[in-house]
Design a protein around this motif. Sequence first.
Motif, PDB file in Angstrom:
ATOM      1  N   TYR A 162      45.995  87.124  29.460  1.00 47.74           N
ATOM      2  CA  TYR A 162      46.609  87.411  30.746  1.00 47.74           C
ATOM      3  C   TYR A 162      45.584  87.861  31.767  1.00 47.74           C
ATOM      4  O   TYR A 162      45.434  87.266  32.832  1.00 47.74           O
ATOM      5  CB  TYR A 162      47.678  88.480  30.565  1.00 47.74           C
ATOM      6  CG  TYR A 162      48.228  88.990  31.864  1.00 47.74           C
ATOM      7  CD1 TYR A 162      49.155  88.266  32.559  1.00 47.74           C
ATOM      8  CD2 TYR A 162      47.793  90.194  32.404  1.00 47.74           C
ATOM      9  CE1 TYR A 162      49.650  88.714  33.755  1.00 47.74           C
ATOM     10  CE2 TYR A 162      48.274  90.657  33.598  1.00 47.74           C
ATOM     11  CZ  TYR A 162      49.205  89.909  34.270  1.00 47.74           C
ATOM     12  OH  TYR A 162      49.677  90.356  35.455  1.00 47.74           O
ATOM     13  N   LEU A 321      53.150  82.736  32.330  1.00 44.68           N
ATOM     14  CA  LEU A 321      53.160  83.758  31.287  1.00 44.68           C
ATOM     15  C   LEU A 321      53.746  83.202  30.002  1.00 44.68           C
ATOM     16  O   LEU A 321      53.257  83.469  28.910  1.00 44.68           O
ATOM     17  CB  LEU A 321      53.998  84.946  31.742  1.00 44.68           C
ATOM     18  CG  LEU A 321      53.369  85.759  32.845  1.00 44.68           C
ATOM     19  CD1 LEU A 321      54.261  86.907  33.212  1.00 44.68           C
ATOM     20  CD2 LEU A 321      52.016  86.270  32.398  1.00 44.68           C
ATOM     21  N   ILE A 324      51.163  81.158  28.415  1.00 42.98           N
ATOM     22  CA  ILE A 324      50.116  81.999  27.827  1.00 42.98           C
ATOM     23  C   ILE A 324      50.600  82.541  26.489  1.00 42.98           C
ATOM     24  O   ILE A 324      49.902  82.498  25.485  1.00 42.98           O
ATOM     25  CB  ILE A 324      49.756  83.155  28.770  1.00 42.98           C
ATOM     26  CG1 ILE A 324      48.952  82.621  29.948  1.00 42.98           C
ATOM     27  CG2 ILE A 324      48.964  84.226  28.038  1.00 42.98           C
ATOM     28  CD1 ILE A 324      48.504  83.679  30.909  1.00 42.98           C
ATOM     29  N   ALA A 325      51.827  82.993  26.497  1.00 46.26           N
ATOM     30  CA  ALA A 325      52.380  83.547  25.256  1.00 46.26           C
ATOM     31  C   ALA A 325      52.471  82.478  24.187  1.00 46.26           C
ATOM     32  O   ALA A 325      52.282  82.740  23.010  1.00 46.26           O
ATOM     33  CB  ALA A 325      53.750  84.139  25.519  1.00 46.26           C
TER      34      ALA A 325
ATOM     35  N   LYS B 281      49.592  89.688  23.359  1.00 41.06           N
ATOM     36  CA  LYS B 281      48.736  89.608  24.541  1.00 41.06           C
ATOM     37  C   LYS B 281      49.254  88.582  25.538  1.00 41.06           C
ATOM     38  O   LYS B 281      48.483  87.800  26.096  1.00 41.06           O
ATOM     39  CB  LYS B 281      47.305  89.226  24.120  1.00 41.06           C
ATOM     40  CG  LYS B 281      46.631  90.277  23.308  1.00 41.06           C
ATOM     41  CD  LYS B 281      46.059  91.337  24.188  1.00 41.06           C
ATOM     42  CE  LYS B 281      45.794  92.582  23.379  1.00 41.06           C
ATOM     43  NZ  LYS B 281      45.613  93.755  24.133  1.00 41.06           N
ATOM     44  N   CYS B 282      50.537  88.576  25.734  1.00 44.48           N
ATOM     45  CA  CYS B 282      51.087  87.572  26.625  1.00 44.48           C
ATOM     46  C   CYS B 282      51.036  88.033  28.068  1.00 44.48           C
ATOM     47  O   CYS B 282      51.036  87.232  28.984  1.00 44.48           O
ATOM     48  CB  CYS B 282      52.518  87.260  26.235  1.00 44.48           C
ATOM     49  SG  CYS B 282      53.594  88.678  26.371  1.00 44.48           S
ATOM     50  N   GLY B 283      51.038  89.333  28.273  1.00 45.87           N
ATOM     51  CA  GLY B 283      50.963  89.822  29.630  1.00 45.87           C
ATOM     52  C   GLY B 283      52.288  89.912  30.359  1.00 45.87           C
ATOM     53  O   GLY B 283      52.308  90.219  31.536  1.00 45.87           O
ATOM     54  N   TYR B 284      53.380  89.652  29.682  1.00 42.20           N
ATOM     55  CA  TYR B 284      54.684  89.808  30.335  1.00 42.20           C
ATOM     56  C   TYR B 284      54.809  91.223  30.894  1.00 42.20           C
ATOM     57  O   TYR B 284      55.279  91.427  31.998  1.00 42.20           O
ATOM     58  CB  TYR B 284      55.830  89.600  29.333  1.00 42.20           C
ATOM     59  CG  TYR B 284      56.220  88.185  29.030  1.00 42.20           C
ATOM     60  CD1 TYR B 284      55.274  87.205  28.819  1.00 42.20           C
ATOM     61  CD2 TYR B 284      57.552  87.827  28.944  1.00 42.20           C
ATOM     62  CE1 TYR B 284      55.653  85.918  28.523  1.00 42.20           C
ATOM     63  CE2 TYR B 284      57.942  86.532  28.648  1.00 42.20           C
ATOM     64  CZ  TYR B 284      56.984  85.581  28.429  1.00 42.20           C
ATOM     65  OH  TYR B 284      57.356  84.310  28.129  1.00 42.20           O
ATOM     66  N   ALA B 286      52.451  93.460  31.660  1.00 38.88           N
ATOM     67  CA  ALA B 286      51.557  93.763  32.770  1.00 38.88           C
ATOM     68  C   ALA B 286      52.052  93.102  34.046  1.00 38.88           C
ATOM     69  O   ALA B 286      51.946  93.648  35.134  1.00 38.88           O
ATOM     70  CB  ALA B 286      50.146  93.282  32.450  1.00 38.88           C
ATOM     71  N   ASP B 287      52.613  91.924  33.883  1.00 39.88           N
ATOM     72  CA  ASP B 287      53.028  91.184  35.057  1.00 39.88           C
ATOM     73  C   ASP B 287      54.279  91.777  35.694  1.00 39.88           C
ATOM     74  O   ASP B 287      54.441  91.749  36.911  1.00 39.88           O
ATOM     75  CB  ASP B 287      53.311  89.744  34.654  1.00 39.88           C
ATOM     76  CG  ASP B 287      53.119  88.817  35.814  1.00 39.88           C
ATOM     77  OD1 ASP B 287      51.954  88.584  36.150  1.00 39.88           O
ATOM     78  OD2 ASP B 287      54.119  88.362  36.388  1.00 39.88           O
ATOM     79  N   THR B 294      48.177  97.659  33.731  1.00 42.27           N
ATOM     80  CA  THR B 294      47.913  96.712  32.658  1.00 42.27           C
ATOM     81  C   THR B 294      47.606  97.418  31.344  1.00 42.27           C
ATOM     82  O   THR B 294      47.318  96.786  30.348  1.00 42.27           O
ATOM     83  CB  THR B 294      46.712  95.818  33.004  1.00 42.27           C
ATOM     84  OG1 THR B 294      45.629  96.672  33.352  1.00 42.27           O
ATOM     85  CG2 THR B 294      47.026  94.901  34.154  1.00 42.27           C
ATOM     86  N   TYR B 297      49.416  96.436  28.213  1.00 42.17           N
ATOM     87  CA  TYR B 297      48.960  95.153  27.697  1.00 42.17           C
ATOM     88  C   TYR B 297      47.627  95.304  26.979  1.00 42.17           C
ATOM     89  O   TYR B 297      47.381  94.700  25.946  1.00 42.17           O
ATOM     90  CB  TYR B 297      48.862  94.183  28.870  1.00 42.17           C
ATOM     91  CG  TYR B 297      47.887  93.058  28.726  1.00 42.17           C
ATOM     92  CD1 TYR B 297      48.249  91.906  28.045  1.00 42.17           C
ATOM     93  CD2 TYR B 297      46.619  93.143  29.274  1.00 42.17           C
ATOM     94  CE1 TYR B 297      47.367  90.869  27.922  1.00 42.17           C
ATOM     95  CE2 TYR B 297      45.734  92.102  29.147  1.00 42.17           C
ATOM     96  CZ  TYR B 297      46.098  90.968  28.468  1.00 42.17           C
ATOM     97  OH  TYR B 297      45.218  89.950  28.345  1.00 42.17           O
TER      98      TYR B 297
END
Lengths: 414, 357, 260
Positions: A162, A321, A324-325, B281-284, B286-287, B294, B297
């Motif tokens: 991310y 996202l 990415i996941a 570590k997908c960042g959902y 954080a986003d 962040t 994450y």
Amino acid sequence: MQKKFLSQYEEMLLKNLKCSSSDSDNIPDHVLVEYMKKSNLSSMEGFYQEILDFERNGIDNSEKPVGFFCNIVPEEIMLACSLRPVRLCCEDYGCGSKGEEIVPGDICPVIKSICGKFYSNTYDNLEVVVIPGTCDPKAKLAEILSPVKQVYFLDIGRNSEYLGNVDVWEKKYTQFFQFLKETFHCNAGRRQLLSACKLTNARTEIFRSIYQLRAEQPDSINVFDYYIMMYAGFFMKVEKWNALAGKVYRQAKQIHKFVDKPRVLLAGTPVIFPNFKIIDVMEESGLKMAADLQCISFGRFYNPVLIDEETEAGILRALTLKDIAGSMCPCMLNLEKLVNLMIDTVNQYKLDGIIYYNLRLCQVFELQTALIRQILKEKGIPFLSIKTDLGKEDTGQLKTRMEAFREMIESRKV
Amino acid sequence: MIRISVARRIVQIICFVLLVYGGYIFKDWKESAETSQQKIFPTLKAPEGSVSTTQFEKGSILWPSGATPVIENYPPSLVCRFNPKGGMFKACIMHFLSENLTWQTSFKYLLPYITLFIALCFLLGRVWCGWVCPIGTVGDFLTYLRRKMNIPVRRFPERFRLNLSITGYSLMVIALAISTVIGMPNYARFQCYWFLPYCQICPARLICPMFGLIKPNWKDFSTGITTCFTILAWIVLGLFVAAFYFGRRVWCHMCVVGLINSWFNKGSGIELHKKAIKCIKCGYCADACPMGLTAMYQLNRDAIYNQAGCIMCMRCVEVCPRKGCLNVSFFGKKIGNMQRRTLDAKKVSEPVRRNVA
Amino acid sequence: MLKAGIDMGSVMVKCVIVNGETIIAKSAARNGPMPEIIADTVLQQALKNAEIDFSLIEKIVCTGYGRYIFTKAHATVTEISAAAKASFLLSGKQRCLVIDIGGQDTKIIEVDHNGEVVDFLMNDKCAAGTGRFLEMMAGVLGTDLHGFGTLSLKAERPVTINATCSVFAESEVISLLAHNEKKDNIAAGLLNAIAGRISTMLNHFQSQIPVFFCGGPAEIPGLKQAIEKISGRNIRIFDNPGFVVAYGAALCVFPQIEPI
Ligand code: SF4
Ligand code: SF4
Ligand code: SF4
Ligand code: SF4
């Protein structure tokens, strides 16, 4: 794409290729029928029918079909432009040997088969092919295919974390959306994107149910049926897939098949019809594939599009996202995620071990094997890495390994 | 179970109504509340010769819309003194500190108030920001409008956010310093202009009355200093609103009350946990974070993680696609599954029996 | 209790008859086009050596590449489990690593202190580094496996063989011969190449575990030394290394595994 440069050669290429591979008797029906016989669910019939139709007639062009590879090409964007996304990944041995006429024999088997398939008639109806720059052969593939089809090269880099790359991905997706809108003269926007996401989220929901059911009772939907479903998901319409898969799930839920065999997690290279060698051998050796971590199934379907901002940019962000996941590709920087997923899946469903499957010649899958092996060994999770190719000659050896693996698991359990 | 973001909206709206319109709603209840309160909390009064809010006339910046509030207390969010009819609570902690520094109230009298404030902070941490604060709610409403207008969000770099908090801290220090100085006998004559300096520029002073259907004290051009403060307040309000055109909760990075509250975020009763092995570590998370954090994450080990900036909106918990990766606990007790319902795979109707040989 | 273990390798078929845990007879023959018949003869031979009747044998366990071919077997087990079982007993019930070089594949097995397999590595589809490869190379040099080993011991300056694939290795050897390279140097070079591959596999495992060596090619003089030199580990060879797997099979009781 240097279309101009290549177009000089186009005619020559086409002449050479098409004539030699014109016999498009792709997959013999009897392979499919064999797996159909093994199925214990009547509701699976729909999927088999779809695949038969597809293999015989190719894709119908009632809706503009667009071909793509890999998870990182956002299907939702294509759906929003009312196109029909068709996933082209292919591991067909027959096509593979045809492909060797164009590309060298010791290249990635997937690329080989795709080339083979392309220069036969299966994909004649495709309007555009979207090729992501996930690995080097794919990038070259974009050039190889460009004389035959219009190619869109979606390069999102190799970082699927991310913080590292999300902005780049988002930008590329926006460009891709723009491209589709211009090419197909549609004015899709927020509304269309939203309804596309709804569709794929429904698919995610069904897939999650199936995944969980299989993880607990691997025989409720047998492994062949499972991968047949995944393969059908390559080209079927999402609504149709959802409806059929829902039916399968509801039927399978009624069956409480309960196996006393080691249940394992299958990770690594995707298992794509008709290359079912590895799961064939697994079944024969008495191992049950209960869960998988492959890009065509888990990676593609497991993660939902969670829209945080309902703006157009926000939806594209959410798609980024999701992808990415879902990127399980070893070409990306995501080893930590992969290992975490492996350990967690094994713990969550109390699985007995992990089989890591390398389709030979994709070096990247192999590259990380040693590292994964080390980490999992520390955690005490039985791990077997299998390296093989599209050919059938090593079935005996594979079987020995799998059986030894099963004996190892069983002796541990006692 | 109801989705957590929906629950949060509901709580926010209820709190907004209570806190902003509390002065109207609890008009009749006022008397009894006052008497029962006086048993524990001493009434804080301006000493002889000191300025107090009630002295300000209509038309001057610090005019408190007349009435006294229902409850004389200071919860840890922007509960403004300038709410119509005095509002529900006395004011925010910044008001409390400034006022009492000027008045030089002895600590003995302040102790119950401060204790209550700290207790509330420790109880819920910055849940006050995420779920209660009316200004936060207004901000979320502006964000909602932005989304409806299809304007993409901007994500601010870490540095920018850091600068905002530094600005906030500077404002706090300056405001408190001024309050202290004007409390000294020698400088008492400045009190009428420099009293409650932070309130004079705080956007809540203008926003809260606006929602309360009374005309806020937009301007006071009577002297040079008040003109300056009026213009400053306009600028701050303008920036406050404009910021929501770009990002989410921008103001909350520099809000002084939020900053004070954030000191107690670590160690408060409500805690965010992460189970690192589940993270992909997908960042959902954080986003989706309105504060742009962040850290959730990035965290690579199992930990309780209450960051100073986190407003405990629990959006991250809701969107995390891995069940059991992020969790919330209240005094060590885990609060059930907060994940989005759609992500929860359907339960297999019969529990699986596994033979373990 | 009398049991027979048959190891149907791709090159040799080996049979061991045990009484409890002691070997009472063994026999071996080269595998050929009719593996089942060969297996039967080997079994008969072993029975003759032991001077007992077939009916006394309570269990026949088959292992090796052709384990499903021999229909008289009561059960089958993989070479890996069999080798582990035998090595665990032969090594004095300790945690150990076993190198098993077979005709078709090379495996390294890690056995823990309970005698269970914890991990194993197997060379891949390719034949290089297996018994078959050595045999082929011996053939190119005009000798047999044993002679090949003895040759290598005399080498003064082993050559470096780069090719990892057996077909290319063969042509490399031929070209070396054409350049008048001494046979013993080539033999040593080949052994080093194989030892290198095995050492790489060995290095996937922890270094303090004792290493044992079994399988027919273990008897080749010089191979053990070459591996020891490259990997820096002490290796011990079991007595009769070729029969270890068959012995392990005889000891394996996996009643739940029916021949498929
Ligand atoms: S104006 Fe701002 S600082 Fe003053 S009481 Fe209201 S919220 Fe607090
Ligand atoms: S930080 Fe935001 S939510 Fe918290 S008190 Fe300040 S304005 Fe309210
Ligand atoms: S970290 Fe999570 S709870 Fe904290 S502000 Fe961000 S989204 Fe909300
Ligand atoms: S949303 Fe959950 S899984 Fe994704 S990065 Fe955040 S904590 Fe990890």
